[in-house]
Design an enzyme around this catalytic site. Sequence first.
Site, PDB file in Angstrom:
ATOM      1  N   SER A 117     -13.002  -9.515  13.911  1.00  0.00           N
ATOM      2  CA  SER A 117     -13.016  -8.072  13.852  1.00  0.00           C
ATOM      3  C   SER A 117     -13.968  -7.452  14.856  1.00  0.00           C
ATOM      4  O   SER A 117     -13.677  -7.415  16.031  1.00  0.00           O
ATOM      5  CB  SER A 117     -13.345  -7.632  12.426  1.00  0.00           C
ATOM      6  OG  SER A 117     -12.993  -6.294  12.255  1.00  0.00           O
ATOM      7  N   ASP A 131     -12.147  -7.742  29.083  1.00  0.00           N
ATOM      8  CA  ASP A 131     -11.250  -6.867  29.834  1.00  0.00           C
ATOM      9  C   ASP A 131     -11.960  -6.124  30.958  1.00  0.00           C
ATOM     10  O   ASP A 131     -11.355  -5.795  31.983  1.00  0.00           O
ATOM     11  CB  ASP A 131     -10.586  -5.855  28.897  1.00  0.00           C
ATOM     12  CG  ASP A 131      -9.452  -6.470  28.083  1.00  0.00           C
ATOM     13  OD1 ASP A 131      -9.223  -7.692  28.218  1.00  0.00           O
ATOM     14  OD2 ASP A 131      -8.799  -5.738  27.319  1.00  0.00           O
ATOM     15  N   LYS A 140      -8.619 -11.022  13.421  1.00  0.00           N
ATOM     16  CA  LYS A 140      -8.591  -9.926  12.454  1.00  0.00           C
ATOM     17  C   LYS A 140      -8.736  -8.631  13.242  1.00  0.00           C
ATOM     18  O   LYS A 140      -9.820  -8.269  13.657  1.00  0.00           O
ATOM     19  CB  LYS A 140      -9.727 -10.075  11.443  1.00  0.00           C
ATOM     20  CG  LYS A 140      -9.539  -9.269  10.157  1.00  0.00           C
ATOM     21  CD  LYS A 140      -9.803  -7.798  10.324  1.00  0.00           C
ATOM     22  CE  LYS A 140      -9.632  -7.045   9.004  1.00  0.00           C
ATOM     23  NZ  LYS A 140      -9.786  -5.582   9.192  1.00  0.00           N
TER      24      LYS A 140
END
Length: 380
Positions: free
Chosen positions: A294, A305, A319
């Site tokens: 998460s 990224d 998750k």
Amino acid sequence: MPKITKLFMGFLLIALIALSFGVGFTVGKNNISSPGQGTETIGQAWNIIRAEYVDPARINTENMSRAAIVGMIKTLDDPYTTYFSAKEYKQFMVALQGEYSGIGAIVSIQDKKLVIVSPIPDSPAEKAGLKAGDTILEINGESATGMSLDIAVGKIKGPNGTTVKLLILHQDETEPVELEITRAAVELQSVHYEMRGDIAYIAIVQFTAHTDIELEPVIQKLKEANAKGIVLDLRGNSGGWLDIVIKVASHFITQGVIVKVKSNQGIIETDKAVAGGTTTDLPMVVLVDNFSASGSEVLAGALQDHNRALISGNVTYGKGSVDTPHELSDGSGLYITIARWLTPNDRLIEGHGIEPDVKLELTGEDAVKWAIDYLTGSQQ
């Protein structure tokens, strides 16, 4: 979808074994939706039972209400959506501040088994020898196999100073051991920092309400310590407050998107880096594992990224859902999945996780040493 103040995120109905503790949500307006198709039938059944059941003494409307809600949730087949009793919901909300009462371990259900995600440092669980990946087989002599997470947590938690007996199967071992653990108040220190030569080692255990406050002075010390790089350890980190994750990410990413949120209507909102904190552009290696979930996946995905850090370790848990608690009229609560997270490059986290740039078979301190060697040029 109305604008929702996103606060908290996390991993399954992860429980700090002191109380039911859902890590992974946003807080909305806590209003109850208008009745829709099907509620009339429920009302009819309720009235017939109360009016005609042969043994009125056996009718418990509180239990009937809870059973109806639990039954509705079960049809969703969603591991993160759940129901809290009034007592559990109150404990749940208190837990968001990073203070707990119990043995101090984060757990989850995996393959119908109760598994330790990570013990909190210096907690009764860690002192008793519990480690990430351990399986709880029995609680006070009762089998935990197939037991729901909230029931298991309810059996393990208890007043400070009392004890609980757990039958534990340590990871990679064949014979279980019984541990008797004394419950205690546990305050989660979420950030751990030390210099390893000229490399800063920073471990974030979980993203609590205090994490950014704990991290800010650490980032300020890096220049004074003449740090040349950072090892950010997110292994076993099960998530935390979304606002805090964004603040943490903003120490390393000064502009651009940190995470995207896709609603149940397909609307995508973005959360960007925020200004105001101390920043650093030091090279970084981020350590993750299959228990990184998460919030830690959002942070790792953003750093990856933005080409801001090398992600190393194992594929993370996967998750990537947004969950929100709603307090119901009787004080109980509904914790429901409302959206999905995407990385800045639109990668879906749910069910996929974050793929590391470098997969490591190394664990524990060996992985930390590998990361330090990588940053110092000893390991390429």
